[in-house]
Enzyme design. Structure first.
Site, mmCIF file in Angstrom:
data_model
loop_
_atom_site.group_PDB
_atom_site.id
_atom_site.type_symbol
_atom_site.label_atom_id
_atom_site.label_comp_id
_atom_site.label_asym_id
_atom_site.label_seq_id
_atom_site.Cartn_x
_atom_site.Cartn_y
_atom_site.Cartn_z
ATOM 1 N N ASP A 1 0.884 -1.161 0.000
ATOM 2 C CA ASP A 1 0.000 0.000 0.000
ATOM 3 C C ASP A 1 0.924 1.214 0.000
ATOM 4 O O ASP A 1 1.562 1.516 1.004
ATOM 5 C CB ASP A 1 -0.865 -0.033 1.274
ATOM 6 C CG ASP A 1 -1.630 1.276 1.506
ATOM 7 O OD1 ASP A 1 -1.658 2.116 0.593
ATOM 8 O OD2 ASP A 1 -2.190 1.445 2.608
ATOM 9 N N LYS B 1 2.680 11.274 -3.425
ATOM 10 C CA LYS B 1 1.691 10.534 -4.214
ATOM 11 C C LYS B 1 0.781 11.478 -5.020
ATOM 12 O O LYS B 1 0.335 11.148 -6.104
ATOM 13 C CB LYS B 1 0.848 9.678 -3.266
ATOM 14 C CG LYS B 1 -0.121 8.737 -3.953
ATOM 15 C CD LYS B 1 -0.690 7.791 -2.927
ATOM 16 C CE LYS B 1 -1.799 6.926 -3.489
ATOM 17 N NZ LYS B 1 -2.326 6.001 -2.478
ATOM 18 N N GLU C 1 -7.311 0.534 -4.509
ATOM 19 C CA GLU C 1 -7.331 0.415 -3.043
ATOM 20 C C GLU C 1 -8.663 -0.152 -2.511
ATOM 21 O O GLU C 1 -8.645 -1.043 -1.655
ATOM 22 C CB GLU C 1 -7.013 1.776 -2.409
ATOM 23 C CG GLU C 1 -5.541 2.119 -2.581
ATOM 24 C CD GLU C 1 -5.232 3.609 -2.483
ATOM 25 O OE1 GLU C 1 -6.142 4.384 -2.126
ATOM 26 O OE2 GLU C 1 -4.082 3.988 -2.773
ATOM 27 N N ASP D 1 -12.920 5.674 2.611
ATOM 28 C CA ASP D 1 -11.484 5.710 2.913
ATOM 29 C C ASP D 1 -11.042 7.142 3.249
ATOM 30 O O ASP D 1 -10.929 7.991 2.361
ATOM 31 C CB ASP D 1 -10.723 5.166 1.685
ATOM 32 C CG ASP D 1 -9.218 5.086 1.914
ATOM 33 O OD1 ASP D 1 -8.724 5.653 2.910
ATOM 34 O OD2 ASP D 1 -8.537 4.463 1.082
#
Ligand code: AMP
Length: 588
Positions: free
Chosen positions: A9, A70, A147, A169
């Protein structure tokens, strides 16, 4: 052995690496760290820092530290570190190299293959950049998966069919919500929506702003230009936020935050969970808009949802749980550590690709809610026997939760603490685990009701330690009791929950927003089932939950309960209620 594939992850705030070993998915850790901050830095001494060391440097030297890379994946942005320019892929590769090293250290062998997760909304360019980052780090990226798909795999949802799950999330810097559909063992993202600039950091910022305001008002000094002090404020705010997820209030204490005419200035403030929730409620409201949007995009209604999964460290905030369960009318799944669930799911995918068998993830949970008896005032009248839950059922253990209770009267100096296990909103309808008296309570000031802090610690051995503390006198009392614990797969938990919710006749008590002191008790049951029958059903439920019946007895009782609840006419209901009364008499 050399064909091992790890699951990674690669998160905006934190990253983790996992593997399926002997069929069991598990996180590979570095010492005590299971998650690694996604931070890269170049130290003053001329060395590269990754993870916690880099995060520590961020406070002191933010110019030579990179966070949240990211967000720039797939873009042309360049980052300068240690006098050199880097692409986002190269910075991400530092993090991946660290995760690869952690995996190799744990496994004692070289790791060259990985499954890496990305948000469902990532474009092809962003996915390609993630693949390149892997290659730079010496990893062949055998698959990039979404994800939310990984989260669904960790929860074993690929074994379910024709089911629809909402994956909520909320991480450190990003928020997304996805609809995941399971058909024929395939998990597919139907729709996804989010906010790439909403996450736990925003909650920290709010609290840090508040702390700054208090500090500058008190000392008449602004810290705005003092980068180090502002960074310290932010860290203290994050720690307080995390504390508030389990405790009703937090103290923020930062010594020597600044100085004025050579006098050191300290920050000292107290904040309650309610104040924090008020300060940040608009942030959470934004996530509701995203949930609405994703349902509209997929042309679905709330009723079409079968499961809700909570992912990302920020979903540990109790307000998130409340918001999501209110919105979806479902009890969310949060048993698997929300920081680890995506990496674990990536490992499951890796094992599937490698043709390895995968068992379900096992989690230790509290199968029943745990709480104490409380009373409330309604229009000047006392309503006793209300069940106030401290630890919700299916919470992963170990866990600590604390709540503040106020005595009913200003001159009340003792409280009987009754500890219950169960789901009924009427305390005495649950299983009494223990009770004790705390006395000598002191009031904080004239006319003020004394308060008691009640703390529940549920340890890994299934012992529940209950402590009652008088915050004024410091007087404390505690008991330890064996409570029921269970080791279940998330799938088993979900089915147990479905079965229980069918029996939750009274599980519906609403707080009246107009009057803080008023709690209305409403029983939500079919009109044909009267108060007596409800009480019988409640007794049956408590008996079943107490786990003292033989399997055969429990099955007989469950079956009779089902029949009572499904009785089609009054005559049948009366007959079955009679039968239930007899059975209870015998069993009890
Ligand atoms: P993630 O990116 O999923 O690792 O989430 C990181 C975010 O979760 C950070 O903003 C943390 O401050 C936040 N977080 C972690 N644990 C808690 C907690 N117990 N309560 C509230 N926020 C938390």
């Amino acid at each position: 052995m050399s064909d091992i594939i790890v699951g990674i992850d690669l998160g905006t705030t934190n990253s983790a690496v996992a593997i399926v070993q002997d069929g069991v998915p598990r996180i590979l850790s570095k010492g005590d760290q299971k998650i690694i901050p996604s931070v890269v830095g170049y130290s003053k001494q001329g060395g590269w820092l990754v993870g916690r060391a880099a995060l520590n440097q961020y406070t002191l030297d933010p110019d030579n530290t990179v966070r949240s890379i990211k967000r720039d994946m797939g873009s042309d942005r360049r980052v300068t570190l240690g006098g050199r320019e880097f692409t986002p892929q190269e910075i991400s590769a530092f993090i991946l190299r660290e995760l690869k090293a952690i995996a190799e250290e744990n496994l004692g062998q070289t790791v060259t293959k990985a499954v890496i997760t990305v948000p469902a909304y990532f474009t092809n360019a962003q996915r390609q950049a993630t693949k390149e980052a892997g290659e730079i780090a010496g990893l062949e990226v055998v698959r990039i998966i979404n994800e939310p798909t990984a989260a669904a795999l960790a929860y074993g949802l690929d074994h379910e069919d024709d089911k629809m799950a909402l994956v909520y999330d909320l991480g450190g810097g990003t928020f997304d919500v996805s609809l995941v559909e399971m058909t024929g063992g395939v998990v597919e993202v139907r729709a996804s929506h989010g906010d790439t600039h909403l996450g736990g950091d925003d909650f920290d910022d709010r609290l840090a702003e508040q702390a700054h305001q208090i500090f500058s008002q008190k000392h008449q000094v602004s810290l705005q230009d003092n980068r180090l002090a502002m960074a310290r404020l932010n860290r203290a705010a994050e720690a307080a936020k995390v504390h508030l997820s389990d405790f009703p209030e937090a103290n923020i204490r930062e010594e020597y935050l600044a100085e004025q005419e050579a006098i050191p200035l300290h920050l000292e403030m107290k904040i309650t969970r309610a104040e924090f929730e008020d300060l940040t409620k608009d942030l959470l409201a934004r996530t509701t808009a995203s949930m609405e949007k994703v349902l509209t995009d997929a042309e679905l209604e709330i009723e079409d949802l079968d499961r809700v999964l909570l992912v990302g460290g920020s979903t540990r905030m109790p307000a998130v749980w409340d918001l999501v369960s209110d919105f979806t009318q479902l009890e969310p799944d949060a048993e698997i550590n929300p920081d680890e669930v995506v990496a674990l799911g990536a490992a499951v995918q890796a094992a599937i690709i490698a043709g390895q068998p995968v068992d379900s993830i096992l989690v230790d949970v509290t199968p029943y809610s745990l709480g104490i008896e409380a009373a409330t005032m309604v229009g000047g009248q006392i309503i006793p026997d209300i069940y106030s839950i401290l630890i919700r059922r299916n919470t992963t253990i170990p866990v600590t939760k604390e709540q503040v209770f106020r005595t009913l009267y200003p001159d009340q100096d003792a409280v009987q603490v009754k500890v219950y296990q169960g789901e009924a909103p009427i305390a005495s309808a649950n299983t009494l685990l223990d009770e004790f008296l705390i006395d000598g309570l002191k009031s904080a000031g004239r006319g003020q009701h004394p308060t008691v802090n009640v703390r529940f610690d549920f340890d890994v051995n299934g012992m529940l330690h209950v402590t009652a503390i008088d915050p004024v006198s410091g007087n404390r009392k505690n008991v330890s009791v064996q409570a029921t614990q269970a080791r279940l797969t998330p799938h088993e938990i979900a089915s147990a929950r479905e079965r229980l919710s069918e029996m939750d006749m009274f599980d519906n008590f609403d707080e009246d927003d107009d009057d803080d002191d008023v709690i209305e008790l409403t029983a939500d049951a079919p009109a044909t089932i009267d108060k007596e029958t409800k009480a019988l059903l409640q007794r049956a439920k408590s008996l079943l939950e107490a786990n003292k019946l033989t399997t055969e007895q429990a099955e007989q009782l469950s079956s009779l309960v089902d029949q009572v609840m499904q009785a089609s006419n009054q005559g049948e209901l009366d007959e079955l209620s009679e039968e239930l009364l007899d059975m209870l008499f015998e069993l009890e």
